[in-house]
Write a protein that holds these residues in place. Sequence first.
Motif, PDB file in Angstrom:
ATOM      1  N   ARG A 177      40.003  44.772  24.709  1.00 41.27           N
ATOM      2  CA  ARG A 177      41.728  45.079  25.325  1.00 41.27           C
ATOM      3  C   ARG A 177      42.044  46.334  24.636  1.00 41.27           C
ATOM      4  N   LEU A 209      37.022  49.956  32.484  1.00 41.49           N
ATOM      5  CA  LEU A 209      36.768  47.598  33.295  1.00 41.49           C
ATOM      6  C   LEU A 209      35.995  48.848  34.464  1.00 41.49           C
ATOM      7  N   ARG A 222      34.452  48.554  37.555  1.00 40.87           N
ATOM      8  CA  ARG A 222      35.197  48.094  38.829  1.00 40.87           C
ATOM      9  C   ARG A 222      35.033  46.741  39.634  1.00 40.87           C
ATOM     10  N   GLY A 223      36.028  45.998  40.118  1.00 42.49           N
ATOM     11  CA  GLY A 223      35.705  44.852  40.861  1.00 42.49           C
ATOM     12  C   GLY A 223      35.529  43.944  39.510  1.00 42.49           C
ATOM     13  N   SER A 224      35.811  44.218  38.677  1.00 43.19           N
ATOM     14  CA  SER A 224      36.349  42.715  36.963  1.00 43.19           C
ATOM     15  C   SER A 224      37.451  43.482  37.058  1.00 43.19           C
ATOM     16  N   THR A 225      37.901  42.006  36.055  1.00 35.18           N
ATOM     17  CA  THR A 225      38.498  41.810  35.879  1.00 35.18           C
ATOM     18  C   THR A 225      38.717  41.645  34.434  1.00 35.18           C
ATOM     19  N   VAL A 226      39.661  42.413  33.596  1.00 32.04           N
ATOM     20  CA  VAL A 226      39.755  42.075  31.263  1.00 32.04           C
ATOM     21  C   VAL A 226      39.546  40.540  31.222  1.00 32.04           C
ATOM     22  N   GLU A 227      39.575  40.352  32.036  1.00 30.56           N
ATOM     23  CA  GLU A 227      39.012  38.724  31.576  1.00 30.56           C
ATOM     24  C   GLU A 227      37.442  38.366  31.869  1.00 30.56           C
ATOM     25  N   GLU A 228      37.178  38.436  32.425  1.00 32.22           N
ATOM     26  CA  GLU A 228      35.519  38.591  33.187  1.00 32.22           C
ATOM     27  C   GLU A 228      35.016  39.403  32.063  1.00 32.22           C
ATOM     28  N   TYR A 229      35.546  40.895  31.804  1.00 36.45           N
ATOM     29  CA  TYR A 229      34.514  41.767  31.441  1.00 36.45           C
ATOM     30  C   TYR A 229      34.724  41.264  29.687  1.00 36.45           C
ATOM     31  N   GLU A 230      36.123  40.682  29.315  1.00 39.21           N
ATOM     32  CA  GLU A 230      35.298  40.645  27.919  1.00 39.21           C
ATOM     33  C   GLU A 230      34.927  39.000  27.982  1.00 39.21           C
ATOM     34  N   LYS A 231      34.770  38.208  29.014  1.00 36.94           N
ATOM     35  CA  LYS A 231      33.619  37.126  28.602  1.00 36.94           C
ATOM     36  C   LYS A 231      32.173  37.695  28.774  1.00 36.94           C
TER      37      LYS A 231
END
Length: 373
Positions: free
Chosen positions: A188, A198, A200-209
């Motif tokens: 974040r 970020l 494309r197509g990913s959420t922040v939560e998905e990227y953190e995971k």
Amino acid sequence: MFWNGQTVMQAHEEIDEHTNEEIFPLDVSKISQTPTKLPDGMEWCVIDPEDEDAVSAVHRFLAENYVEDNEGNFRFRYSYGFIRWVFGQPGAEKEWLVGIKSGGAIVGFISGFPVRVSVREKEVCMAEVDFLCLDRSMRKKGIAPLLIREMGRRVNAKGCGQAVYTVGGRITRPFTAARYYHRQISIRKLLSVGFSVLPRGSTVEEYEKMNRICVDGAGVFRRTTKADVKTIKSLLDETKDRWEVRRVFSEEEIEYVFCSDGGVVSLVSEDKDTFISFYTVSTVAIKENTEILCGYIYYYAAKRKADLLGAVRSVLSLCQEMGVDVLNCLDGMENGVFIGELGFVPGDGMLHYYLFNWKLGYTPSEKVFLSLL
């Protein structure tokens, strides 16, 4: 162009891959004892590493003027403690901590430190040159060549004829080059300052995971102590044949760099078959005035290359505990063992390695064991 008249490999030269030789023999008796002439109103100064005020002045100067990215969004900010630790290296020559003052203030700086480098089995005394920096008002005025020329004069006067240095851009003919890779930790924060983008197509939560630090497979490592000096020396000696160009460390240097409470964090495995080190430097996101704590993988040695994977997992775990936001490395040395496996992604930056007064055929970065601060 300044570099066209220097004893360096020129961009247009045809150099055989097996070339490994001095360009011009050094004759100390012919080295001028007179400092390089400066423009009126400027004077040379030497930074005494024991003088806290002098080191503080250099620290402030670098914090305000040192390396920025091409867009001017990020700037290195070394801590005072780190700078003082670097200046106190074993064998350091005070005369090689060179500044230019104007009106009593530092407006230019360059440093050099004596190191031994094995270049395809030829051990050479070199100056490791770093921290070349100018005040913004002094740039593009021909001052940088004066700093470089004066550093060369002082190094040569001590009987040292060669130097090694790195530059982000290509200035003459490098003997190798490597790309930066980044392992993101504080997703974040990195996204908020524009260090990361970020997907494309990913959420922040998905990227953190996706970038979660996994310690499974990490080796059992502990911080080094002075009792580990001989272990580290033995590991470096056992793995030396993997490199065509490598830094040679004495036991005194190993103790100072890897086994003391200085600027480098070093770990050794429980079975003493692997050691690894890294250091941290803040990078300032200038527009947001936010500091990003960056880790940089430094030197390491592993009897089995595969053990590097566990070593870097341990470093990542420790970085997370220390509040490091991103761990950086180059795609040189044996870093290919872990870059893809541990989620390092390629960055925009390149680092080019140069030699002064030494001609060397191009050497793959995975055969170069050199890491400049």
